[in-house]
Design a protein around this motif. Sequence first.
Motif, PDB file in Angstrom:
ATOM      1  N   ILE A 184      10.731  -1.062 -14.981  1.00 58.36           N
ATOM      2  CA  ILE A 184       9.221  -0.976 -15.131  1.00 58.36           C
ATOM      3  C   ILE A 184       8.733  -1.840 -16.476  1.00 58.36           C
ATOM      4  O   ILE A 184       7.770  -2.385 -16.175  1.00 58.36           O
ATOM      5  CB  ILE A 184       8.785   0.839 -15.159  1.00 58.36           C
ATOM      6  N   ALA A 185       9.498  -1.570 -17.475  1.00 62.29           N
ATOM      7  CA  ALA A 185       9.251  -2.390 -18.726  1.00 62.29           C
ATOM      8  C   ALA A 185       9.438  -3.787 -18.423  1.00 62.29           C
ATOM      9  O   ALA A 185       8.662  -4.705 -18.770  1.00 62.29           O
ATOM     10  CB  ALA A 185      10.184  -1.828 -19.712  1.00 62.29           C
ATOM     11  N   GLY A 186      10.347  -4.290 -17.976  1.00 62.70           N
ATOM     12  CA  GLY A 186      11.028  -5.541 -17.547  1.00 62.70           C
ATOM     13  C   GLY A 186       9.895  -6.471 -16.691  1.00 62.70           C
ATOM     14  O   GLY A 186       9.487  -7.652 -17.091  1.00 62.70           O
ATOM     15  N   LEU A 187       8.962  -5.506 -15.881  1.00 66.85           N
ATOM     16  CA  LEU A 187       8.032  -6.156 -14.970  1.00 66.85           C
ATOM     17  C   LEU A 187       6.753  -6.056 -15.726  1.00 66.85           C
ATOM     18  O   LEU A 187       5.698  -6.450 -14.903  1.00 66.85           O
ATOM     19  CB  LEU A 187       8.178  -5.461 -13.667  1.00 66.85           C
ATOM     20  N   GLY A 188       6.582  -5.668 -16.902  1.00 68.25           N
ATOM     21  CA  GLY A 188       5.442  -5.871 -17.466  1.00 68.25           C
ATOM     22  C   GLY A 188       4.493  -4.500 -17.612  1.00 68.25           C
ATOM     23  O   GLY A 188       3.273  -4.805 -17.965  1.00 68.25           O
TER      24      GLY A 188
ATOM     25  N   GLU B 138       0.876  -1.308  -0.181  1.00 65.63           N
ATOM     26  CA  GLU B 138       0.072  -0.128   0.028  1.00 65.63           C
ATOM     27  C   GLU B 138       0.811   1.146  -0.023  1.00 65.63           C
ATOM     28  O   GLU B 138       1.672   1.697   1.089  1.00 65.63           O
ATOM     29  CB  GLU B 138      -1.027   0.047   1.281  1.00 65.63           C
ATOM     30  N   LEU B 139       0.888   2.022  -1.133  1.00 68.91           N
ATOM     31  CA  LEU B 139       1.819   3.102  -1.166  1.00 68.91           C
ATOM     32  C   LEU B 139       0.976   4.205  -1.907  1.00 68.91           C
ATOM     33  O   LEU B 139       0.294   3.921  -2.677  1.00 68.91           O
ATOM     34  CB  LEU B 139       2.818   2.781  -2.075  1.00 68.91           C
ATOM     35  N   ASP B 140       1.020   5.438  -1.437  1.00 69.68           N
ATOM     36  CA  ASP B 140       0.343   6.498  -2.031  1.00 69.68           C
ATOM     37  C   ASP B 140       1.264   7.235  -2.768  1.00 69.68           C
ATOM     38  O   ASP B 140       2.023   8.396  -2.616  1.00 69.68           O
ATOM     39  CB  ASP B 140       0.131   7.558  -0.324  1.00 69.68           C
ATOM     40  N   ASN B 141       1.236   6.709  -4.011  1.00 69.59           N
ATOM     41  CA  ASN B 141       2.384   7.039  -5.311  1.00 69.59           C
ATOM     42  C   ASN B 141       1.792   6.482  -6.398  1.00 69.59           C
ATOM     43  O   ASN B 141       0.724   5.706  -6.567  1.00 69.59           O
ATOM     44  CB  ASN B 141       3.503   6.739  -4.821  1.00 69.59           C
ATOM     45  N   THR B 142       2.511   7.194  -7.580  1.00 63.22           N
ATOM     46  CA  THR B 142       2.222   6.313  -8.753  1.00 63.22           C
ATOM     47  C   THR B 142       3.212   5.238  -8.992  1.00 63.22           C
ATOM     48  O   THR B 142       4.228   5.311  -8.066  1.00 63.22           O
ATOM     49  CB  THR B 142       2.358   7.354  -9.844  1.00 63.22           C
ATOM     50  N   ILE B 143       3.261   4.477 -10.054  1.00 64.19           N
ATOM     51  CA  ILE B 143       4.118   3.239 -10.278  1.00 64.19           C
ATOM     52  C   ILE B 143       5.666   4.093 -10.437  1.00 64.19           C
ATOM     53  O   ILE B 143       6.595   3.530  -9.973  1.00 64.19           O
ATOM     54  CB  ILE B 143       3.771   2.911 -11.611  1.00 64.19           C
ATOM     55  N   TYR B 144       5.623   5.231 -11.198  1.00 65.66           N
ATOM     56  CA  TYR B 144       6.884   5.695 -11.558  1.00 65.66           C
ATOM     57  C   TYR B 144       7.464   6.551 -10.116  1.00 65.66           C
ATOM     58  O   TYR B 144       8.619   6.231  -9.692  1.00 65.66           O
ATOM     59  CB  TYR B 144       6.881   6.851 -12.626  1.00 65.66           C
TER      60      TYR B 144
END
Length: 644
Positions: free
Chosen positions: A145-149, A77-83
């Motif tokens: 990020i790309a490697g993890l799909g 649970e993180l209050d953030n975006t993926i990047y």
Amino acid sequence: MILACQNITKSYAENVVLKNVNFHIEKNDKCGIVGINGAGKTTLLRVILGEEEADSGNVVVSRDVRMGYLSQTQDTELDNTIYGAMQEAKKYILEMEERLRQLEKEMEGKTEQELAPILEAYNRLSTAYDRENGYAYESEITGVIAGLGFAEADYDRPIESLSGGQKMRVALGRLLLSHPDIIILDEPTNHLDMKSISWLESFLASYPGAVIVVSHDRYFIDKVTNKIIEIDQGVSEVYNGSYSYYSHEKAKRRQAKLNAYYKQQAEIQHEQEVIAKLKQFNREKSIKRAESREKKLDKIEVLDKPTEERTDMRLRLEPNTESGEDVLLVEELSKSYGDNLLFEHLGMDIKRGEKVALIGGNGTGKTTILKLIARLLPKDAGNVTLGSRVRIGYFDQEHHDLNPNKTIFDEMSDSFPDLNNTKIRNVLAAFLFTGEDVFKMVGDLSGGERGRLSLAKLMLSPANFLVLDEPTNHLDIPSKEILEDALSAYTGTVLYVSHDRYFINKTATRILELRSKVLTNYKGNYDYYEEKKDEAFGVQHPDLTSSNASGVDAQSETNTKSEGRMEYEAKKQSYAEQRKKENAIRRVENAIEKNEQEMSEIEEKLNDPANGTNMELLMELSSKKEEIEAALEKLYSEWEELQS
């Protein structure tokens, strides 16, 4: 050495989970921890991390070593975006970058004397920044990020909007980007597709640090690790190699232990027989020899027999009737769900005896294809034609064929009303359902237990064409190996979907990949697919020419004949030596018996009162007795040597 476990022991009440576990990790080791479910693998990780305390033993970690851990129950649970979440893992880089900018500003307008300490600090920090790959951290983030799909369009997606599996991927990415000295991963492939798993394999294999991973994905472990630590009945054993090496070496070690056990048992039995024979001679010297041997026998440290492997679950799949040569023909198959077109114009042709693996990314429609073939879903277009005498047995990964409101026993007896209670209990016992377990409710079973029950039903079905959807889900490694052996020996036909690449590699004779709504055919196992997947459709290895093949066969036949002749001669010589030895033993035993008889007669004469005054006779008898005793001593030694 950066980490060592020294005699780690851990118990929960009366249950001893770990017993004197010992191993060490070097700076660049890639280590896999394997063992059956409940063996204590996750407990060992928690002890290493200090989350649990061992009852005894020590975990020694080198100074300044940082460990990063991804658990199966990670807080995601993180209050953030993926990047943004990934960027947080590089916070120390950003702080260094900000400090560099500050130092650059401080340099402005300074005298040479004032500039010197600032420049020195700047150079030190710049070197550290470069060492930490600061100039390329953004491309590193996008690569992970790309490697993890995830796609570029996902960069700004809030973490809270992601699925549980996607959140776990973000947590994994953050861990990898933080560059700990030791990466510790507990089942990291559970939420990854094949493409992402392949990327993670490459990342970890080349990672400039140590990796400790717990996983049931044997292909993943095989690609990543150079050391395997097995936890079996709480005890650890280290294998310095990949999973394939471990699997082979474990079998060799177990066979060597088994051979040593049987050899010692044979030696003990032989020694007991020698002792019994010496006692039968019933002479003072032979009895003393027997007693001496008994003392030596009592001092022997008796070896324990190695535990039997994979004998609990006994799986044998065999069709009742043989199908025709043509098992399945699929033509122009199409399927959509609303506006979502899964595939169209698909075709496949499966022959009797083939083991075909259907692979592809998540959501491409693999399970849908199986259900269309098993006629559990209506097709939009195309034809699915089964060959003559083909009977389908379908294994559903969701186990919809099981009634949660029935007991295990009722599920089996209702599905196969012609079977008597004894037969049902025997089949269930083969799949580890014994005693009162057979009266458990199906709805209360774990995923692995439901999988075993579905396999038990499949074994009793009259099917000769098995259609299996993720058959290894929730199975531990020994159970997977049992299923692999059963499918490899199965004389019927198999079409299955699986993400278990090791399982595919062991069982598949052909692979169909569903990619971009197109099926591509690979005539080989998973290793062959990996080699050929980026080439054009239908590329195959060239066959040997017939002349080459016949030459190989001829040479093979010659070698076989030569080896057979040598084996025959060796056996012949062994039999001859054995007969010679047996004849020698009989000769010595006859001589012992003859001398013992003569000794008894002499002792009888020596003890006869009538000879008490005949000194000449007594001296002659005593001399003769000494000669016989010396001969017997020599004969006993020769007999014991022959017996050895």
